[in-house]
Write a protein that holds these residues in place. Structure first.
Motif, PDB file in Angstrom:
ATOM      1  N   ILE A  53     -23.912 -35.835  38.350  1.00  0.00           N
ATOM      2  CA  ILE A  53     -23.448 -34.950  38.418  1.00  0.00           C
ATOM      3  C   ILE A  53     -22.429 -34.810  36.819  1.00  0.00           C
ATOM      4  O   ILE A  53     -22.530 -36.256  36.296  1.00  0.00           O
ATOM      5  CB  ILE A  53     -22.129 -35.444  39.264  1.00  0.00           C
ATOM      6  CG1 ILE A  53     -22.406 -34.721  40.602  1.00  0.00           C
ATOM      7  CG2 ILE A  53     -21.126 -34.000  38.421  1.00  0.00           C
ATOM      8  CD1 ILE A  53     -22.434 -33.433  40.959  1.00  0.00           C
ATOM      9  N   ARG A  54     -22.489 -33.534  35.950  1.00  0.00           N
ATOM     10  CA  ARG A  54     -21.953 -33.376  35.435  1.00  0.00           C
ATOM     11  C   ARG A  54     -21.302 -32.344  35.088  1.00  0.00           C
ATOM     12  O   ARG A  54     -21.824 -31.229  35.454  1.00  0.00           O
ATOM     13  CB  ARG A  54     -23.385 -33.509  33.922  1.00  0.00           C
ATOM     14  CG  ARG A  54     -24.409 -34.618  33.047  1.00  0.00           C
ATOM     15  CD  ARG A  54     -23.671 -35.859  32.717  1.00  0.00           C
ATOM     16  NE  ARG A  54     -24.583 -37.003  33.204  1.00  0.00           N
ATOM     17  CZ  ARG A  54     -25.213 -37.528  31.541  1.00  0.00           C
ATOM     18  NH1 ARG A  54     -25.170 -36.172  30.820  1.00  0.00           N
ATOM     19  NH2 ARG A  54     -25.470 -37.740  31.217  1.00  0.00           N
ATOM     20  N   ALA A  55     -20.312 -31.999  33.942  1.00  0.00           N
ATOM     21  CA  ALA A  55     -19.634 -31.169  34.424  1.00  0.00           C
ATOM     22  C   ALA A  55     -19.026 -30.862  32.863  1.00  0.00           C
ATOM     23  O   ALA A  55     -18.461 -31.936  31.948  1.00  0.00           O
ATOM     24  CB  ALA A  55     -17.806 -31.986  35.565  1.00  0.00           C
ATOM     25  N   SER A  56     -18.603 -30.124  32.810  1.00  0.00           N
ATOM     26  CA  SER A  56     -17.289 -29.459  31.582  1.00  0.00           C
ATOM     27  C   SER A  56     -16.230 -28.602  32.428  1.00  0.00           C
ATOM     28  O   SER A  56     -16.258 -28.652  33.410  1.00  0.00           O
ATOM     29  CB  SER A  56     -18.631 -27.514  31.052  1.00  0.00           C
ATOM     30  OG  SER A  56     -18.732 -26.543  31.709  1.00  0.00           O
ATOM     31  N   TRP A  57     -15.513 -27.663  31.877  1.00  0.00           N
ATOM     32  CA  TRP A  57     -14.626 -27.573  31.524  1.00  0.00           C
ATOM     33  C   TRP A  57     -14.466 -26.639  33.258  1.00  0.00           C
ATOM     34  O   TRP A  57     -13.592 -26.611  33.775  1.00  0.00           O
ATOM     35  CB  TRP A  57     -13.225 -26.427  30.947  1.00  0.00           C
ATOM     36  CG  TRP A  57     -12.345 -25.896  30.640  1.00  0.00           C
ATOM     37  CD1 TRP A  57     -11.487 -26.292  31.287  1.00  0.00           C
ATOM     38  CD2 TRP A  57     -11.517 -24.471  30.857  1.00  0.00           C
ATOM     39  NE1 TRP A  57     -10.413 -25.874  31.675  1.00  0.00           N
ATOM     40  CE2 TRP A  57     -11.010 -24.870  31.407  1.00  0.00           C
ATOM     41  CE3 TRP A  57     -13.210 -23.350  31.084  1.00  0.00           C
ATOM     42  CZ2 TRP A  57     -10.323 -23.012  31.985  1.00  0.00           C
ATOM     43  CZ3 TRP A  57     -12.032 -22.512  31.525  1.00  0.00           C
ATOM     44  CH2 TRP A  57     -10.841 -22.095  31.603  1.00  0.00           C
ATOM     45  N   SER A  58     -15.861 -25.458  32.996  1.00  0.00           N
ATOM     46  CA  SER A  58     -15.458 -24.506  33.799  1.00  0.00           C
ATOM     47  C   SER A  58     -16.886 -24.565  34.486  1.00  0.00           C
ATOM     48  O   SER A  58     -17.047 -24.043  35.910  1.00  0.00           O
ATOM     49  CB  SER A  58     -15.485 -22.472  32.898  1.00  0.00           C
ATOM     50  OG  SER A  58     -17.067 -22.968  32.743  1.00  0.00           O
ATOM     51  N   ARG A  59     -17.933 -26.035  35.205  1.00  0.00           N
ATOM     52  CA  ARG A  59     -19.197 -25.428  35.554  1.00  0.00           C
ATOM     53  C   ARG A  59     -19.100 -27.004  35.489  1.00  0.00           C
ATOM     54  O   ARG A  59     -18.902 -28.156  35.352  1.00  0.00           O
ATOM     55  CB  ARG A  59     -19.997 -25.156  34.519  1.00  0.00           C
ATOM     56  CG  ARG A  59     -19.864 -23.488  33.940  1.00  0.00           C
ATOM     57  CD  ARG A  59     -20.974 -23.222  32.657  1.00  0.00           C
ATOM     58  NE  ARG A  59     -21.147 -21.831  32.232  1.00  0.00           N
ATOM     59  CZ  ARG A  59     -20.342 -21.327  31.071  1.00  0.00           C
ATOM     60  NH1 ARG A  59     -19.680 -22.506  30.730  1.00  0.00           N
ATOM     61  NH2 ARG A  59     -20.601 -20.203  31.023  1.00  0.00           N
ATOM     62  N   ARG A  60     -19.886 -27.244  36.465  1.00  0.00           N
ATOM     63  CA  ARG A  60     -20.775 -28.395  37.247  1.00  0.00           C
ATOM     64  C   ARG A  60     -22.581 -28.315  37.238  1.00  0.00           C
ATOM     65  O   ARG A  60     -23.238 -27.529  38.207  1.00  0.00           O
ATOM     66  CB  ARG A  60     -20.114 -28.929  38.518  1.00  0.00           C
ATOM     67  CG  ARG A  60     -21.089 -29.967  39.405  1.00  0.00           C
ATOM     68  CD  ARG A  60     -20.433 -30.316  40.165  1.00  0.00           C
ATOM     69  NE  ARG A  60     -20.135 -29.160  41.464  1.00  0.00           N
ATOM     70  CZ  ARG A  60     -20.784 -28.982  42.039  1.00  0.00           C
ATOM     71  NH1 ARG A  60     -22.054 -29.719  42.341  1.00  0.00           N
ATOM     72  NH2 ARG A  60     -21.146 -27.947  43.494  1.00  0.00           N
ATOM     73  N   ALA A  61     -23.356 -29.063  36.813  1.00  0.00           N
ATOM     74  CA  ALA A  61     -24.693 -29.745  37.050  1.00  0.00           C
ATOM     75  C   ALA A  61     -24.357 -30.558  37.724  1.00  0.00           C
ATOM     76  O   ALA A  61     -24.357 -31.549  37.700  1.00  0.00           O
ATOM     77  CB  ALA A  61     -25.545 -29.735  35.383  1.00  0.00           C
ATOM     78  N   SER A  62     -25.108 -30.568  38.890  1.00  0.00           N
ATOM     79  CA  SER A  62     -25.876 -31.296  39.847  1.00  0.00           C
ATOM     80  C   SER A  62     -27.301 -31.445  39.265  1.00  0.00           C
ATOM     81  O   SER A  62     -27.720 -30.783  39.511  1.00  0.00           O
ATOM     82  CB  SER A  62     -25.834 -31.145  41.140  1.00  0.00           C
ATOM     83  OG  SER A  62     -24.384 -30.950  40.925  1.00  0.00           O
ATOM     84  N   LEU A  63     -28.414 -32.793  39.632  1.00  0.00           N
ATOM     85  CA  LEU A  63     -29.148 -33.225  38.737  1.00  0.00           C
ATOM     86  C   LEU A  63     -29.642 -33.934  40.789  1.00  0.00           C
ATOM     87  O   LEU A  63     -28.628 -34.695  41.222  1.00  0.00           O
ATOM     88  CB  LEU A  63     -29.335 -34.372  38.063  1.00  0.00           C
ATOM     89  CG  LEU A  63     -30.982 -34.643  38.584  1.00  0.00           C
ATOM     90  CD1 LEU A  63     -32.439 -33.693  38.078  1.00  0.00           C
ATOM     91  CD2 LEU A  63     -31.112 -35.995  37.203  1.00  0.00           C
ATOM     92  N   HIS A  64     -30.972 -32.997  41.749  1.00  0.00           N
ATOM     93  CA  HIS A  64     -31.009 -33.200  43.089  1.00  0.00           C
ATOM     94  C   HIS A  64     -31.979 -34.773  42.656  1.00  0.00           C
ATOM     95  O   HIS A  64     -32.669 -34.970  42.016  1.00  0.00           O
ATOM     96  CB  HIS A  64     -31.537 -32.243  43.919  1.00  0.00           C
ATOM     97  CG  HIS A  64     -31.251 -30.868  43.698  1.00  0.00           C
ATOM     98  ND1 HIS A  64     -31.059 -29.134  43.896  1.00  0.00           N
ATOM     99  CD2 HIS A  64     -29.236 -31.291  43.730  1.00  0.00           C
ATOM    100  CE1 HIS A  64     -30.067 -29.032  44.344  1.00  0.00           C
ATOM    101  NE2 HIS A  64     -29.303 -29.640  44.328  1.00  0.00           N
ATOM    102  N   SER A  65     -31.945 -35.190  44.642  1.00  0.00           N
ATOM    103  CA  SER A  65     -32.992 -36.450  44.325  1.00  0.00           C
ATOM    104  C   SER A  65     -33.757 -35.783  44.651  1.00  0.00           C
ATOM    105  O   SER A  65     -34.785 -37.715  45.194  1.00  0.00           O
ATOM    106  CB  SER A  65     -31.978 -37.605  45.218  1.00  0.00           C
ATOM    107  OG  SER A  65     -31.367 -36.771  46.379  1.00  0.00           O
ATOM    108  N   ASP A  66     -34.846 -34.797  45.204  1.00  0.00           N
ATOM    109  CA  ASP A  66     -36.074 -35.376  45.330  1.00  0.00           C
ATOM    110  C   ASP A  66     -36.742 -35.059  44.452  1.00  0.00           C
ATOM    111  O   ASP A  66     -36.150 -35.898  43.337  1.00  0.00           O
ATOM    112  CB  ASP A  66     -36.233 -34.004  45.777  1.00  0.00           C
ATOM    113  CG  ASP A  66     -36.087 -32.644  45.278  1.00  0.00           C
ATOM    114  OD1 ASP A  66     -34.655 -32.665  44.099  1.00  0.00           O
ATOM    115  OD2 ASP A  66     -36.721 -31.160  44.851  1.00  0.00           O
TER     116      ASP A  66
END
Length: 385
Positions: A53-66
């Motif tokens: 997981i990486r996050a900024s103030w208004s967003r979240r990015a998630s790297l999937h494990s597939d």
């Protein structure tokens, strides 16, 4: 591995508003209790868990494990960037800011404008897959330098530094070398560089107070910095206005006294209790800090004005600014003392990692990890003693 989030949720970067369990404006904007994130379900009905997981103030990015790897973006983005990013297939690492999404692949690094509908990245850099440095992609660190949160994206670093990891603060940078040395540069107005003063540094400068002690990880907040030594000791420095260093904060103590006086219907005339206590607004040198005397710190992350640490016993401790519930204590109070997030122990969950956004926190929990004892015990000898 399961992930839980809590804190600032005004853009639904943690919990979507269509969940009936969380209704009402306050519940949508602020989540004070850990809420499990749901993985992406593909067309075949398979649900991919998040590996990062990486996050900024208004967003979240998630790297999937597939196996193929892909990135999902949630929060304040346009429709073309929301959900699974089709261009991220094969992604190995991800970093997100308020303006751009950075994707690292085996042979290249790309920066995508989150406000644009273009189907091509706004910046790209190739990686020599035959070079030994190609394995050093640990965003925002890349071979030969690091990626900033806004243009110009690439900033070079001397290869002699042997950079291992790098963290971007609000106005400063902290770097860890392969030998365990720590360097900082950027703005130093709140002591976040750890050099003892409040002046900026244009070039990387070693934090001399830590020299000779090998560090294993670093993290940068809005205006504070932390690092962990190989021995599991935590060092903190920078701004402590909201208690984010875990040191006595005069602002928090005054606020607490004022609330107490109002509740008791008294005037705050007798405040001699804390007159002799030493308050710290700025800690310009690294200070050794004990989260808990019972165990060591395994990993740590900084938000804008709060800090979260995972111990070797699998517990999560948080402290600092908590107005949006980012401390996870089922309240919106701030604290200048580390407190264990009891939710995970109550659920018998073993925390293995933590990532802070500016105003929220994300905790990783192992699927089948047993919870450590309340107090660590020494191994018995052959006599059972």
């Amino acid at each position: 591995m399961r992930w839980f989030g809590f804190g600032f949720n005004a853009f639904q970067q943690i919990q979507t508003q269509n969940n009936p369990e969380y209704s009402g404006l306050d519940a949508e904007e602020r989540l004070s209790s850990p809420t499990e994130l749901k993985g992406h379900v593909n067309r075949d009905g398979r649900c991919f868990e998040f590996s990062q997981i990486r996050a900024s103030w208004s967003r979240r990015a998630s790297l999937h494990s597939d196996d193929a790897g892909c990135v999902c973006v949630a929060g304040f983005v346009n429709d073309s960037c929301r959900g699974v990013i089709k261009q991220s297939r094969g992604c190995r690492d991800v970093f997100i800011s308020e303006s751009h999404l950075t994707l690292a692949f085996l042979d290249r690094v790309e920066c995508w404008d989150l406000q644009s509908s273009d189907e091509t990245p706004s910046w790209t850099m190739g990686i020599d897959t035959q070079s030994k440095s190609s394995a050093a992609v640990n965003l925002p660190l890349v071979p030969g330098g690091y990626i900033a949160s806004k243009p110009p994206f690439f900033h070079s670093l001397s290869p002699h530094m042997q950079a291992k990891s790098l963290a971007l603060g609000g106005e400063h940078v902290i770097l860890l070398t392969a030998t365990g040395a720590v360097y900082t540069w950027g703005q130093g107005s709140h002591g976040q560089l750890g050099h003892g003063g409040l002046l900026p540094e244009e070039e990387p400068r070693t934090v001399e107070a830590l020299w000779g002690m090998k560090m294993s990880s670093v993290s940068a907040g809005g205006w504070h910095s932390v690092c962990i030594s190989d021995a599991g000791d935590l060092y903190v420095w920078g701004w402590n206005e909201s208690g984010q260093l875990g040191l006595p904060s005069q602002r928090l103590r005054k606020t607490s006294e004022k609330k107490t006086d109002q509740q008791e219907g008294e005037l705050s005339q007798n405040s001699s209790t804390h007159q002799e206590e030493v308050f710290i607004s700025i800690q310009a040198f690294p200070a050794l800090f004990d989260v808990t005397p019972l165990c060591e710190v395994k990993t740590v992350s900084c938000g804008s004005r709060h800090t979260a640490a995972v111990t070797t016993s699998g517990d999560l401790y948080t402290w600092g600014w908590g107005e949006y519930g980012q401390l996870g204590h089922q309240s919106f109070s701030s604290s200048d003392e580390p407190q264990r997030v009891e939710f995970f122990r109550a659920q018998q969950l073993h925390v293995v990692g933590v990532v802070c956004g500016p105003w929220n926190t994300f905790a990783a929990v192992a699927n089948e990890e047993g919870l450590a004892p309340e107090y660590p015990t020494k191994p018995l000898n052959k006599h059972g003693e």
